[in-house]
Design an enzyme around this catalytic site. Structure first.
Site, PDB file in Angstrom:
ATOM      1  N   LYS A   1       0.820  -1.206   0.000  1.00 26.53           N
ATOM      2  CA  LYS A   1       0.000   0.000   0.000  1.00 26.53           C
ATOM      3  C   LYS A   1       0.866   1.273   0.000  1.00 26.53           C
ATOM      4  O   LYS A   1       0.451   2.303  -0.528  1.00 26.53           O
ATOM      5  CB  LYS A   1      -0.912   0.043   1.227  1.00 26.53           C
ATOM      6  CG  LYS A   1      -1.776  -1.190   1.465  1.00 26.53           C
ATOM      7  CD  LYS A   1      -2.820  -1.394   0.410  1.00 26.53           C
ATOM      8  CE  LYS A   1      -3.996  -2.272   0.821  1.00 26.53           C
ATOM      9  NZ  LYS A   1      -3.702  -3.679   1.074  1.00 26.53           N
TER      10      LYS A   1
HETATM   11  C1  LIG Z   1      -4.412  -4.836   0.699  1.00 28.16           C
HETATM   12  C2  LIG Z   1      -3.670  -6.109   0.695  1.00 28.16           C
HETATM   13  C3  LIG Z   1      -3.987  -7.160  -0.185  1.00 28.16           C
HETATM   14  C4  LIG Z   1      -5.163  -7.085  -1.132  1.00 28.16           C
HETATM   15  O1  LIG Z   1      -4.958  -6.124  -2.136  1.00 28.16           O
HETATM   16  P1  LIG Z   1      -6.197  -5.559  -2.973  1.00 28.16           P
HETATM   17  O2  LIG Z   1      -5.642  -4.484  -3.819  1.00 28.16           O
HETATM   18  O3  LIG Z   1      -7.182  -5.054  -1.968  1.00 28.16           O
HETATM   19  O4  LIG Z   1      -6.752  -6.706  -3.753  1.00 28.16           O
HETATM   20  C5  LIG Z   1      -3.187  -8.292  -0.174  1.00 28.16           C
HETATM   21  N1  LIG Z   1      -2.152  -8.408   0.692  1.00 28.16           N
HETATM   22  C6  LIG Z   1      -1.836  -7.429   1.563  1.00 28.16           C
HETATM   23  C7  LIG Z   1      -0.698  -7.633   2.487  1.00 28.16           C
HETATM   24  C8  LIG Z   1      -2.569  -6.252   1.593  1.00 28.16           C
HETATM   25  O5  LIG Z   1      -2.236  -5.281   2.453  1.00 28.16           O
END
Ligand SMILES: *Cc1c(COP(=O)(O)O)cnc(C)c1O
Length: 471
Positions: free
Chosen positions: A112
C-alpha cells in the site's frame, strides 16, 4: 486525460478532479476514458530506467493536463527516492519458474505504501493549488490504514479518519495506526468486518450531512491514483524478465481487487501479460465469480490473511465496466441490484472478457502454511501469509499447466513477514524481526476510539471531531 464513472452519470473529471473526489458522485468508480497504449518499441525503450524514472514515464499519460512533466518527475523522485530498498520493488528469484516481487520496502511494510506515499504528495500539491482542505475517510483491513496515516500525518491540509474492524487486524498493523500521534489523525475501531467499515465510508460520500459540510477524500483503492501508481511495478518487473519479447504471468493476493486490476491496466497499455492469477483466501467471492459467474457475498471468515478478509471487492466494478462494453447505465442497474440482494450473475460478455486474462485460485489456511514452508525450504525465503496465498496459486498454476512451462510466474509479495509474525512463526518456526525503519512500535502509546457497528455512530464521530466541520 479524462475520467468517466463506471455508473455513467457523474461528471467527467481530469486527474486532479478524480484524485480529490475519490468516489464518483453517482456511486461509481472513475476510470480513464481510454487506455493509453504503448507500442512494443516504446516498451523496449523503458528498459533500464530507474524506478522513479519509470514511474514518471508510465504515469505521464494518466496525469496529463493536471501535472507538468517537471512536477511529475519531482514527485516521483521524492517519493521513490526514499524507500527501504534502492530498487523500491526488488525482484527475487525462487527457482527457474517462480519469482517474488517484493512490494513491502516502504515505511509501513506493505505494498500500500507504493501508492499511498505518492497519493499523500498529490493531495498536498492539488490542495495547495486550490487553497483547500480535505477530510479523508477510509476503511482498512489493516494495511491501507497504516500506509495512509503515515502518508498524511502532520500535514496541514488533510485530516484523516480511519475505520478498522475491531480485533480483526494484526497487532503490528494496529500499532502502526494507533501509535501515530498527530492532531490530524483519528483512529476508529468499529464492531464488525472490513466490509461494514467500507460500506460506512461509501455511505458518508453519499450522505449530504457529511459530504456537504466536509470536503471528503478517499484513500481506499476506489481512488484511481492508487491503482495508477501500482501499474508501475508490473512494468518494472516484466521489463527485467524480458518484456516485451517475452510474456509474464502474475499471481496477486487479492482482496479489494485493486492490485490485480493495476495488472489489467498494464496489459491494456500493451505489456505482454500472459495471465493474471487472482489468489484469494477462503473469502472467495472473486474465485466463484471468475469460475462460474456467481458474484454473491456471504459472511466474512477471519483468516491469517486479514488484509484479504473481504467479500465485496470494490474494484471488480472497474473490470465489469471495461469488459462489459463500458455501458454505465447497465452497470449502474446491475450494481444497484447487487447492493440490494448481495448477489448477481455476471453477463456472458463480462465472463468472457474476464476469462481472457484472469484465472483464479483459492488457498485455505493449510495450503497457505504449506506455501510458506515451500518458500523457506526451496528458496530460503521467509514470506508473509498473504504472499503465501499468492505463492500457493503460482505453484498450483505451474503444476496443473494453467501457465505453460517457460513462462515466468511472478508472485506479488504484498507484505513484510514481520507484519504477520505470529502466523509466520506458526507456519515455519521463525519469528521475523521488524526492520528498524518502523521504530519503537511496541514502546509507544496507542490512541483509538471504539464505536458500535452502526453507520450513525461512524458518521457522528466524524462530524463531531472534524476540525474543518466547525470552521
Ligand atoms: C491490501 C492487501 C492485499 C489485497 O490487495 P487488494 O488491492 O485489496 O486486492 C493483499 N495483501 C496485503 C498484504 C494487503 O495489504
Amino acid at each position: 486525460m479524462h475520467y468517466v464513472s463506471t455508473r455513467g452519470s457523474a461528471p467527467t473529471l481530469d486527474f486532479e478532479g478524480v484524485t480529490l473526489a475519490g468516489l464518483a458522485s453517482d456511486g461509481g468508480l472513475y476510470v480513464p476514458a481510454a487506455w493509453p497504449r504503448l507500442t512494443e518499441a516504446q516498451i523496449r525503450d523503458l528498459r533500464g530506467l530507474s524506478y522513479p524514472a519509470l514511474a514518471a514515464a508510465i504515469m505521464r499519460p494518466f496525469v496529463a493536463g493536471s501535472l507538468t512533466d517537471d512536477e511529475l518527475d519531482g514527485l516521483c523522485a521524492t517519493v521513490y527516492g526514499d524507500f527501504g530498498h534502492a530498487a523500491v520493488t526488488p525482484l527475487v528469484q525462487m527457482d527457474e519458474t517462480h519469482w517474488l516481487l517484493e512490494l513491502f520496502h516502504g515505511p509501513t511494510l506493505a505494498f500500500k505504501d507504493v501508492a499511498l506515499q505518492l497519493l499523500g504528495h498529490l493531495f498536498e500539491t492539488f490542495l495547495s493549488r486550490r487553497d483547500a482542505r480535505l477530510t479523508i475517510v477510509g476503511a482498512t483491513s489493516g494495511d491501507t490504514g497504516s500506509a495512509a496515516i503515515n502518508a498524511v500525518a502532520g500535514r496541514d491540509r488533510t485530516e484523516i479518519f480511519m475505520l478498522h474492524p475491531k480485533g480483526r487486524v494484526s497487532e503490528v498493523q494496529r500499532r502502526q495506526m494507533t501509535t501515530v500521534r498527530a492532531p490530524n489523525v483519528h483512529n476508529i475501531a468499529i464492531e464488525g468486518s472490513f466490509d461494514d467499515a467500507q460500506r460506512h465510508v461509501k455511505a458518508m460520500f453519499a450522505d449530504p450531512a457529511v459530504n456537504g459540510p466536509l470536503n471528503l477524500g478517499a484513500v481506499n483503492s476506489i481512488n484511481w491514483a492508487r491503482l495508477m501508481a501500482q501499474v508501475v511495478y508490473y512494468f518494472y518487473s516484466a521489463l527485467q524478465l524480458g518484456a516485451p519479447d517475452r510474456t509474464i504471468a502474475y499471481s496477486v493476493p487479492t482482496g479489494n481487487f485493486g492490485d490485480v486490476f493495476a495488472g489489467y491496466v498494464a496489459a491494456q497499455m500493451g505489456l505482454p501479460i500472459e495471465r493474471l492469477i487472482v489468489a484469494t483466501n477462503v473469502n472467495d467471492i472473486l474465485h466463484r465469480a471468475l469460475t462460474d459467474g456467481d458474484y454473491s457475498a456471504g459472511g466474512v471468515t477471519p483468516t491469517i490473511t486479514p488484509s484479504m478478509d473481504i467479500q465485496v471487492s470494490s474494484n471488480f466494478e472497474r473490470l465489469l465496466f471495461d469488459v462489459g462494453g463500458r455501458d454505465g447505465a447497465a452497470l449502474a442497474m446491475q450494481m444497484r441490484d447487487f447492493e440490494a440482494s448481495k448477489a448477481m450473475q455476471l453477463t456472458n460478455s463480462q465472463r468472457e472478457g474476464a476469462s481472457r486474462l484472469f484465472t483464479s485460485m483459492r488457498a485455505d489456511q493449510a495450503e497457505t502454511a504449506r506455501a510458506l514452508q515451500w518458500a523457506q525450504r526451496n528458496a530460503d525465503q521467509v514470506i508473509d501469509p498473504h504472499t503465501g496465498v499468492g505463492l500457493h496459486a503460482s505453484l498450483a498454476a505451474a503444476e496443473t499447466g494453467v501457465i505453460e512451462r517457460g513462462v515466468p510466474i511472478v508472485t506479488l509479495a504484498t507484505a513484510h513477514p514481520a507484519k504477520f509474525r505470529d502466523a509466520v512463526e506458526r507456519a515455519v518456526g521463525v519469528r521475523p524481526a521488524l526492520p528498524p525503519r518502523v521504530g519503537d512500535l511496541f514502546g509507544r502509546e496507542e490512541h483509538f476510539t471504539e464505536i458500535s457497528g452502526e453507520y450513525e455512530a461512524a458518521r457522528d464521530f466524524v462530524l463531531q471531531n472534524a476540525a474543518s466541520a466547525s470552521a
